[in-house]
Design an enzyme around this catalytic site. Structure first.
Site, PDB file in Angstrom:
ATOM      1  N   HIS A 133       5.974 -23.893 -27.217  1.00 16.39           N
ATOM      2  CA  HIS A 133       6.626 -22.618 -26.887  1.00 16.39           C
ATOM      3  C   HIS A 133       7.212 -21.958 -28.135  1.00 16.39           C
ATOM      4  O   HIS A 133       7.206 -20.719 -28.248  1.00 16.39           O
ATOM      5  CB  HIS A 133       7.726 -22.833 -25.854  1.00 16.39           C
ATOM      6  CG  HIS A 133       7.208 -23.079 -24.468  1.00 16.39           C
ATOM      7  ND1 HIS A 133       8.017 -23.465 -23.430  1.00 16.39           N
ATOM      8  CD2 HIS A 133       5.962 -23.001 -23.944  1.00 16.39           C
ATOM      9  CE1 HIS A 133       7.303 -23.603 -22.333  1.00 16.39           C
ATOM     10  NE2 HIS A 133       6.044 -23.328 -22.623  1.00 16.39           N
ATOM     11  N   LYS A 156       0.261 -34.749 -11.300  1.00 13.91           N
ATOM     12  CA  LYS A 156       1.361 -33.788 -11.209  1.00 13.91           C
ATOM     13  C   LYS A 156       2.016 -33.825  -9.837  1.00 13.91           C
ATOM     14  O   LYS A 156       3.251 -33.740  -9.725  1.00 13.91           O
ATOM     15  CB  LYS A 156       0.876 -32.379 -11.528  1.00 13.91           C
ATOM     16  CG  LYS A 156       2.036 -31.378 -11.539  1.00 13.91           C
ATOM     17  CD  LYS A 156       1.742 -30.097 -12.256  1.00 13.91           C
ATOM     18  CE  LYS A 156       3.002 -29.261 -12.419  1.00 13.91           C
ATOM     19  NZ  LYS A 156       2.753 -27.977 -13.096  1.00 13.91           N
TER      20      LYS A 156
END
Length: 368
Positions: free
Chosen positions: A253, A227
């Site tokens: 989501h 990341k």
């Protein structure tokens, strides 16, 4: 101790990973805390397990701590608790050059970071992530946000922390379900662009979930390094590189919205199922081999994460799920880019996906 630098222009910081960091919080935080007092935001569950050791460690370094203890859970990422947190920080006399501490999982990190981005037009904050999901993902990269009635993380800011302390011992106090949910974000890094790491996950995922210390630290360090590399290249998701980190999130989501952002589906569980759907949709689009897709699905299911949309028992159709995606942050000029795959470790951003095709696909998955 593993130390991973995050090279953000103008705001570089370190992610430190080692067992015992929470008990040594005072020593690690001392250079970032001015004076003899710090404000700490946490939740009820984390406070029960870690307030004592962290408070004692700070005090050993001459740092008194004021504590705001909020309810645990996704329902705390709201306007109400954002306002409460910001007002409390102001009541504590926090100044622009101060750093506040976020001690908790992704909810506390997101909420505290967003409040810190606003107080005095931006003060510092230190992330002390206590969940696997927060340690490998949400505590790194500076995304802070709250949820609204329109969707997840739709109001927020980019605000980098001053320091991240990831202590794998914090995972000992978590329910297995929460650790599994965090593991979805570990697997994600392998599926994005590191087939070797996905293979490592296949061999070591169950050991990590069983509490193996070496597997935990390896997974956290490799995930954070992945990341850090991506966010250093594209801090604010302007070039599309950072968008790769959203693999599984568009589907996930939508599922979280449909289940009311509740304990019915944890965020990491939504991401896991979202990656399953992204893989199968990629097969349907002729992009990914069925063999690679089922390999990904098989591993996700093998560690106890949801791997079937039908098993979620939703009372809706594919169009309704697709409609949730219209509020996705990645919407651009009325179109929604999707993270799809050409194979294990070969994720890419597809910009020509028809939501009607997505709805039809989801109908089939709901009926499968």
């Amino acid at each position: 101790m593993a130390v991973i630098p995050v090279h953000i222009a103008g705001a570089p910081y370190e992610v430190r990973i080692a067992a015992g960091l929470l008990a040594a919080a005072g020593k690690n935080c001392r250079p970032f805390i001015r004076g003899g007092k710090v404000a700490v935001v946490t939740d009820e569950r984390v406070a029960a397990a870690w307030r004592g050791p962290v408070e004692a460690s700070l005090l050993a370094e001459g740092i008194r701590s004021a504590w705001l203890v909020l309810p645990a859970g996704e329902a705390t990422k709201t306007w109400e608790y954002l306002a409460r947190t910001a007002e409390w920080l102001l009541e504590q006399g926090v100044e622009r050059k101060d750093s506040v501490i976020a001690l908790g999982g992704g909810v506390i990190g997101d909420l505290t970071g967003f409040a810190a981005s606003m107080v005095k037009r931006g003060c510092g904050f230190i992330q002390m992530p206590t969940t696997l999901l927060a340690q490998v993902d949400s505590s790194v990269g500076g995304k802070t946000a709250i949820n609204t009635a329109m969707g997840k993380n739709l109001v927020g800011a980019f605000h980098q922390p001053s320091l991240v302390l990831a202590d794998p011992l914090a995972l000992d106090t978590l329910p297995l379900r929460d650790t599994r949910a965090g593991y979805a974000e570990v697997v994600k890094y392998g599926l994005i662009d590191d087939a070797d790491f996905f293979e490592w996950c296949e061999a070591n995922g169950e050991k990590l979930l069983a509490g193996d210390a070496e597997a935990r630290e390896t997974a956290i360090a490799r995930s954070v390094a992945a990341k850090a590399r991506i966010v250093a290249e594209d801090e604010k998701e302007t070039t599309g590189v950072r968008a790769l980190l959203n693999l599984g999130h568009t589907f996930g989501h939508a599922l979280e919205a449909e289940t009311g952002f509740s304990d019915r589906l944890l965020h990491g569980e939504g991401v896991a199922l979202g990656m399953v759907l992204a893989a199968r949709f990629s097969v349907r689009q002729g992009l990914m081999s069925g063999q690679d897709a089922e390999r990904a699905v098989r591993h996700i299911g093998a560690v106890g994460l949801p791997a079937s949309l039908k098993a979620l028992g939703l009372d809706c159709d594919g169009r309704r799920l697709a409609d949730h995606m219209l509020h996705d942050k990645k919407m651009d000029a009325g179109t929604l880019p999707f993270l799809l795959m050409r194979g294990i470790g070969q994720t890419f951003l597809a910009k020509n996906v028809d939501l009607g095709d997505v709805a039809a696909f989801l109908d089939d998955e709901l009926a499968a």
